[in-house]
Design an enzyme around this catalytic site. Structure first.
Site, PDB file in Angstrom:
ATOM      1  CG  ASP A 579      39.976  36.944  38.276  1.00 49.07           C
ATOM      2  OD1 ASP A 579      40.580  36.827  39.354  1.00 49.07           O
ATOM      3  OD2 ASP A 579      39.756  35.986  37.520  1.00 49.07           O
ATOM      4  CG  PHE A 724      56.413  25.846  49.008  1.00 50.47           C
ATOM      5  CD1 PHE A 724      57.433  26.701  48.641  1.00 50.47           C
ATOM      6  CD2 PHE A 724      55.117  26.337  49.060  1.00 50.47           C
ATOM      7  CE1 PHE A 724      57.167  28.015  48.328  1.00 50.47           C
ATOM      8  CE2 PHE A 724      54.848  27.654  48.751  1.00 50.47           C
ATOM      9  CZ  PHE A 724      55.872  28.485  48.384  1.00 50.47           C
ATOM     10  CE  LYS A1048      38.184  37.757  43.123  1.00 51.35           C
ATOM     11  NZ  LYS A1048      38.218  37.010  41.832  1.00 51.35           N
ATOM     12  CG  ASP A1068      38.282  34.331  33.540  1.00 50.92           C
ATOM     13  OD1 ASP A1068      38.914  33.391  33.054  1.00 50.92           O
ATOM     14  OD2 ASP A1068      38.429  34.707  34.716  1.00 50.92           O
TER      15      ASP A1068
END
Length: 1496
Positions: A579, A724, A1048, A1068
């Site tokens: 990660d 943005f 993942k 984590d």
């Protein structure tokens, strides 16, 4: 339907909308009872079934068709009869309700349905009331008074409120309603949808939804023993020994007591059960902590505290600021204006920036009034539980209207409420149905590669034993039939053996001997092997826990091995999946450097030497205490910038004024202190920097911004925010103050450079140099620009912007064109450089891990630019890479096209890659080359635009090859030994006359791959899976961004399955749990995101840098120790067991043992266990310092070179040779032997005692040769075991009274014993010593050479291909963009619309700006490479251009300082890719000048 009756219109409506039936029962609505029937018609067939004049043949051919027709008619009529019965039953129900109704008159209930829209398919709230006339949802065809309709669903569904008791329906109606609900639930409950009614447990209970109880444990108190034993006996070894134990319980075939197997087996089962119980208790404790968290739940109109496990679907719960969300919840009301709230989703996707959620405007009025919230009875129809974090489809039915629900109205479990005092929501998914748990993955049973190899070896050994036992059984039967039958007086047969027929008796004896030999020879793989393996792993786990080098004093955290079964797997890791947020970084953004008007700030220069001073904690920072609004934790070391601001330098004021005004940050005062709430940490760092330099952002309204500049208040009218998004890569604000109007813009450097006006070449060149320098240091850069506007121009632009905003066709494209118009002709102000602070030692750790041969993949939920920037910061990506491929296609076709292009690029690179035949051809063709050191550099472009005509592929972009003439290459036995050792220590023998040319390729060249989350979905599909793997496996690094937790895990599973590689996942947060569970090894970091990752991990560390030591030291040592232990263990046991095989040739295959049965029982337990345990615990070939200094020592573990089938066979052959020598030499000596005193020494017991003693002495000598690292424990166990053998033998025979009493004592009194032992041991040790010296002298391993150099105290230099200093890369110049901005689209609209404001002004004096929506159109900057300036700006040749990489493409365009400097007419390099070489006046970042060349 043809052939059946039709239901009435009302009945058909009831079937399609069963909730209207409930309304009719409650309201007493009269309904039609007439059923209209159609004439039943029989369909005809087309085969002439009604043709009366048909021929007989035709009639016969049609008979089958007629039968099928009759069958279809029968089935159709049966279906129609069932349908009529159902319609009649519904009609009877409605008539019964009419008779029991106490309410006079009829009321029409109209539901709101969004037109032309499926449930939950829109992201906007649409509530369209139905027509009062002939509506599809009308309950009666008549008119009715619309005003009589009550839209409150409480009157239709709920009867508990006393205020509506007068309007409650009769008890029979309610009873009948319950019956209808039960009977009709199958009509309105689909398998693809989920229905929830707020505050109605009775309604929700019928669907049996999961509660909020979480369980990750595997066992309970009652299921532990049976389930754990079942799991343990699934291991082949345990089941094998259980079968042996059963055989030993049969006296007729067992020559050994069952205690020898029972005690070790029970010990192994008990030890494993205790470990599993401890692990499961920890999971129970974790589950209890989560389930016992407190949540405020609405019960009976009152807010009560309840445990998380007691929260159920449909409950209304309250969340307070900084509180975790207990379950997936539909947001109802918040403390903020317009129903907004802010959450942090670090537990889900790793992102720490805030995300805005907004509830329905219709539910905002509920507020925090408990009576209204308790009476809320909306019904939610939504999707089934799934793992999609960014998707939610549903509909809310409330007050007769329907409202579309999307993901913006859902708070997911694991999120944290931020900057919001309170909010209320109704639970939609609970417990295992929540998206967090759906992404958590399942706990998998993990075993090491050594375990799997052992299982395979055990199968082979069992087959070997079966064959040996069968051979000996046949031999025994033959011997008994031919010879043994004549010696029954001395060797009587057992009573169970038939004696009347000799062949039958001999066959039975052979069958019994088969099982006897299976017991005798089982010591080849004794149960003590598994006991020893568990003990070694257990002790190694404590060595990891006690390692002071992995202690983090800041948090007082040690490394912890949470499992004891995977230690040696740490030495075989091939892929690391990491990660980013919190794992590689600290989640801290700091304003480090900047460039203003072409001048760089942030570096500290020593005035005496003129050199840069390294910035450390010891360096004193600038004092900002004169600013009352300064932040005490802000650090800045360059005082010149503060002096420029205080001296009213114009450019610095413009710079910081832009930072203080161009953003979407919200300001609030907490306890008298000004605090900022930013959507992204980047903006927070920039606004904070402006604040500390005296430009303090104070407050904002929807149409104004107030700042304080050096103590003076300035208020600006906010005209527009051009928001943005990921395509624009910039944001702008248009402001007015007095008569001046200005546009401030910040964004990616390549985007801003394209929109600057002319005449700034010198400024652009200097700023570009600073940008390259900042990017080379791994900083995140943004370019700043401004444009002065006139009132007339703005008004004209404003009118066209409003017209585009109201356009119904191509609104996004029109708005983008309008924004492009005003965001042009800007003046460059400067650039900012923010550091996303990495954890200490991350670059060095990644460099060493890559140098060890481990591939590192980063899987993160962050944006593409952010992930790439961190990749460069941590040196996962380097400027020496040939190219960085970016996969960002939105469809399968686009992704496949990109993968195909990348594969072609790799093919071209490999075609010209250094070391190929082309290199040798060029070497031979150039007569002027120095044969001792020839360095060739090649630079050219190999990726061309897809619209250009096909051309022959040019050579690769950047590569370095060095030809070194050495002595003839030697064979490299055992992996990476000779070549790397020559590079490390030099070629000691050298070569005078030359030899073959060896090629050294720069390891830094290669490719990297960046994959977006939406593209990864297609990459993981079966049709593109192999192509993706083919490209990814050829890349040095892979970064997957915008990935979900489940993606993942899927990536990890893909590599495990397709590559058969050993994987490690490190993270984590809770979003990493599924990845950690899927990998072979899961490592959790005790970070700031909780302990979810740690609790699911196999190992936990405090910092990423400790992973280097965990793998390269502890992992390598564990693998090395375990392999050496297994090789020696199999050797000593084969040497011990096969003595019985040789003895069988002399004992008639009777299963008679050579040794004393007690010796057989305690051989592995007392005599040889401790030395091999000490070897497995303390052995090391090199020190921990050398293991870290030379990462290539890790390479043998990647290839499983230290223990494999070949090494096992070698150990078996070595053991067989030892057993043969052990038996034959003593047998030859003692056969027909007589002592000096005349005693006969050729008895069986003397032979067994002598062979056993020599075996123990040989084991001691062999393990002494095996041991490389001697400790006190090794000395005590090795020499102590030898002494212990004689002590225990004396005690057993003389104290207890064993059958072999006196045998060894008498033998030791004779010189023959000592000479025999010496000759035998020398014969066994001499070949081993000779082979070891041969390998050490001819084929030394890398560890051998390191040990030799350490012993000689010679410090040798380290070449770059063995040892690489990562920190040397920092501070180098780079031509890539350092742009990275974690902002998201949407906050601009919230600000200008006033929805985000706490206090709204009475009226808006200024027009509001409109933001833009996210578009999928690629930036038009992609086409800029076709211009005249897109050619190379480097005299050494073209840069490599990847048309899919915006960031790298722009480096070769007109933004480069090199292009500006050489624009005055300097010549460019040739197009053939072979430039003329660089010069001092060229760009300092020319590729050829910035490469490391190897000259050995």
């Amino acid at each position: 339907m043809i052939g059946g009756r039709r239901c009435s219109e009302a009945a058909r409506r009831l079937r399609r909308r069963p909730d209207t039936l409930e309304l009719s029962v409650l309201d007493g609505q009269p309904m039609e009872t007439e059923l209209q029937e159609d004439n039943e018609r029989t369909p005809t067939t087309g085969a002439g079934n009604g043709n009366e004049s048909g021929t007989e043949a035709v009639e016969a051919s049609c008979s089958a068709s007629s039968k099928r027709t009759r069958w279809f008619q029968f089935a159709r009529s049966s279906k129609n009869r069932r349908k009529r019965l159902r319609c009649d039953e519904d009609e009877e129900v409605v008539q019964q309700d009419r008779r029991n109704s106490d309410v006079e008159g009829s009321r029409r209930a109209c539901l709101a349905q969004p037109e032309g829209m499926n449930i939950g398919s829109s992201t906007q709230t649409i509530a369209t009331p139905l027509m009062v006339g002939d509506s599809f949802y009308s309950l009666a065809p008549g008119g009715g008074n619309p005003s009589a309709h009550k839209s409150d669903d409480q009157e239709l569904y709920k009867q508990r409120d006393p205020s509506v008791a007068s309007e409650s329906k009769s008890v029979p109606s309610m009873r009948r309603l319950s019956q209808i609900r039960r009977r009709r639930s199958s009509y309105y409950f689909s398998e693809n949808e989920r229905r929830i009614r707020a505050n109605d447990k009775e309604f929700n209970a019928q669907f049996k939804y999961h509660n909020n109880y979480i369980k990750t444990s595997k066992y309970s108190l009652f299921t532990f023993l049976p389930f754990n034993l079942l799991e343990q006996f699934q291991r082949l070894a345990n089941f094998y020994f259980l079968c042996l134990l059963v055989l030993q319980l049969i006296p007729a075939i067992s020559s050994l007591t069952p205690v020898t197997t029972a005690i070790p087996l029970i010990g192994v089962l008990t030890l494993t059960a205790v470990k599993d119980a401890y692990d499961d208790i920890q999971r129970h404790i974790s589950d209890s902590q989560v389930n016992n968290r407190k949540s405020k739940t609405l019960r009976n109109g009152k807010l009560v505290e309840a445990k998380w496990s007691e929260v159920q679907v449909g409950d209304v719960i309250r969340l307070d600021n900084n509180q975790f969300v207990a379950a997936d919840t539909l947001l109802l009301s918040t403390s903020e204006p317009n129903g907004l709230c802010f959450i942090e989703t670090a537990e889900l996707d790793g992102e720490t920036n805030l995300k805005a959620k907004q509830c329905l405007t219709e539910t905002i009025e509920l507020g925090d009034r408990h009576d209204l919230l308790w009476n809320f009875n909306g019904e939610i129809i939504c999707e089934r539980p799934n793992n999609l974090l960014n998707k939610f489809d549903g509909t809310l039915i409330w007050r007769g209207q329907r409202f579309a629900l999307d993901n913006e109205k859902i708070l997911l479990r694991g999120c944290v409420l931020r900057n919001t005092q309170w909010c209320y929501g109704v639970v939609v998914f609970a417990g295992v149905d929540t998206k967090l748990m759906q992404n958590s993955g399942k706990t998998q049973f993990k075993s090491t590669g050594v375990d799997r190899l052992l299982n395979f070896i055990i199968i082979g050994i069992v087959l070997f034993l079966v064959s040996i036992c069968a051979l000996f059984a046949i031999g025994c039967a033959i011997w008994e039939g031919l010879i043994g039958q004549h010696f029954q007086l001395y060797l009587p047969w057992e009573h169970i053996i038939p004696k009347d027929y000799i062949p039958t008796g001999a066959t039975v004896i052979g069958l019994l001997v088969f099982f006897s030999y299976a017991i005798v020879l089982n010591t080849v793989v004794p149960i003590s092997l598994y006991v020893s393996v568990e003990v070694i792993r257990f002790v190694q786990s404590f060595l990891i826990n006690w390692d002071e080098e992995m202690y983090y004093p800041t948090t007082n955290t040690y490394a912890k091995a949470r499992t004891t079964t995977l230690n040696e797997e740490l030495g075989q890791i091939q892929y690391i999946f990491s990660d980013k947020t919190g794992t590689l970084t600290q989640n801290i953004m700091t304003f480090n450097k900047c460039s203003i008007n072409g001048r760089s700030y942030g570096d500290v220069i020593d005035l005496r030497t003129g050199e840069l001073v390294e910035i450390t904690e010891a360096l004193q920072s600038v004092d900002f205490s004169a600013n009352p609004h300064h932040e005490s934790d802000f650090r800045w070391y360059d005082r010149s910038l503060l002096d420029a601001v205080r001296s009213d330098e114009e450019h610095s004021h413009v710079f910081f004024r832009l930072l203080a005004l161009c953003h979407t940050v919200m300001a609030e005062t907490v306890d008298g202190k000004l605090e900022y709430q930013a959507q992204s940490p980047d903006e927070a760092a920039l606004v904070s920097a402006a604040r500390n330099f005296g430009f303090v952002f104070r407050t904002r309204t929807p149409n104004s911004i107030t700042i304080e500049v050096m103590g003076q208040t300035e208020e600006y009218e906010l005209l527009n925010i051009l928001d943005f998004n990921n395509v624009r890569k910039r944001m702008s604000v248009i402001l007015r103050r007095g008569d001046s109007m200005v546009l401030y813009c910040k964004g990616a450097d390549n985007v801003i450079y394209d929109r600057l006006h002319g005449g700034q070449e010198d400024l652009k060149a200097r700023t570009q140099d600073h940008l390259n320098k900042f990017a080379g240091e791994g900083l995140r850069t943004l370019a700043l620009a401004e444009r002065r506007l006139t009132e007339q121009y703005y008004n004209d632009w404003r009118s066209r912007q409003q017209e585009a905003a109201l356009s119904m066709d191509s609104r996004e494209q029109k708005l983008n064109a309008i924004y492009e118009e005003i965001e042009s002709e800007m003046q460059l102000v400067g650039v900012t450089a923010i550091e996303d602070k990495l954890q200490d030692g991350v670059p060095k750790s990644i460099a060493n891990l890559q140098n060890a041969g481990i591939k590192i993949w980063v899987l993160t939920g962050d944006k593409q630019e952010t992930a790439i920037n961190i990749g460069y910061s941590c040196q996962l990506l380097t400027d020496e890479l040939a190219d960085v491929f970016i996969v960002d296609g939105n469809s399968v076709e686009e992704v496949e096209k990109q993968l195909r292009q990348f594969k072609e690029s790799i093919k071209i690179y490999n075609r010209f890659r250094p070391g190929g035949f082309d290199a040798f051809d060029r070497l031979n063709s150039d007569s002027n080359m120095d044969p001792l050191s020839v360095t060739m550099t090649q630079t050219s472009a190999f990726m061309q635009e897809t619209n250009l005509p096909p051309t022959p592929p040019p050579p690769p972009a950047i590569s370095v090859v060095t030809f070194r003439w050495d002595e003839k290459n030697k064979d490299n036995k055992g992996g990476p030994d000779s070549a790397e050792c020559n590079d490390l220590f030099g070629d000691e023998k050298g070569s005078d006359d030359g030899g073959t040319a060896s090629i050294v390729v720069d390891e830094n060249t290669g490719f990297a791959l960046v994959v977006n989350g939406h593209s990864l979905v297609h990459c993981l599909s079966p049709e593109l899976e192999n192509k993706f793997l083919d490209i990814a496996s050829q890349c040095k690094a892979v970064i997957c961004c915008r990935v979900t937790p489940l993606q993942k895990a899927l990536v990890v599973e893909l590599i495990k399955r397709a590559k058969n590689a050993v994987t490690l996942a490190i993270g984590d947060g809770a979003n990493d749990v599924s990845m950690i569970k899927a990998a072979h090894i899961g490592v959790g970091i005790s970070g700031q995101e909780g302990l979810q990752a740690v609790l699911s991990s196999d190992y936990s560390i405090a910092q990423f840098r400790y992973l280097e030591r965990l793998l390269l030291v502890h992992g390598r040592w564990s693998y090395y120790r375990m392999c050496k232990f297994l090789r020696y263990f199999f050797y000593k046991n084969f040497a011990f067991t096969l003595c019985h095989c040789w003895y069988s040739l002399f004992c008639g295959f009777s299963a008679q043992t050579v040794f004393d049965p007690m010796f057989i029982s305690v051989y592995n337990l007392f005599y040889t266990s401790l030395p091999v345990l000490a070897l497995g615990v303390f052995e090391q070939d090199v020190s921990d310092k050398n293991s870290l200094e030379f990462p290539r020592l890790y390479t043998p573990g990647l290839k499983s070179e230290l223990f494999n089938i070949r090494e096992f066979i070698y150990s078996v052959l070595h053991g067989a040779f030892t057993s043969l020598v052990l038996f034959l030499i003593p047998y030859g000596v003692y056969k027909d032997g007589v002592s000096a005193n005349g005693f006969i020494v050729s008895d069986h017991m003397t032979l067994g005692a002598v062979v056993a003693t020599i075996l123990i002495v040989d084991n001691t000598a062999q393990i002494s040769l095996y041991t490389s690292y001697w400790t006190v424990v090794n000395h005590v166990t090795i020499w102590g075991s030898l002494v212990w053998y004689f002590v225990l033998d004396y005690f057993y025979n003389y104290v207890i009274g064993g059958p072999y009493v006196g045998s060894l004592t008498q033998a030791m009194k004779d010189l023959t014993f000592w000479v025999t032992m010496l000759i035998t041991v020398m014969a066994l040790v001499a070949p081993v010593l000779a082979y070891k010296f041969y390998l050490l002298d001819v084929h030394p391993s890398l560890s051998d050479k390191i040990r030799q150099k350490s012993l000689k105290k010679i410090h040798s230099r380290a070449s770059s291909d063995v040892r690489r200093t990562a920190s040397s890369r920092r501070g180098r110049r780079s031509v890539r963009s350092g742009y990275a901005f974690a902002h998201q689209e949407g906050f601009g609209r919230l600000i200008t619309s006033g929805k985000i404001m706490h206090k709204l002004p009475q009226d808006f004096a200024f027009p509001l700006g409109l933001g833009t929506k996210k578009t999928q159109v690629l930036h038009n900057n992609l086409n800029s490479a076709d211009g005249p300036n897109s050619k190379t700006n480097n005299v050494t040749g073209q840069h490599m251009v990847n048309n899919n990489t915006n960031m790298r493409q722009n480096q070769n365009q007109n933004h480069s300082s090199m292009a500006d400097i050489t624009a005055d007419g300097r010549g460019h390099g040739g197009d053939d890719g072979r430039g003329s070489g660089g010069s001092d006046d060229m760009s300092p970042r020319a590729p050829c000048q910035d490469l490391d060349t190897i000259n050995l």
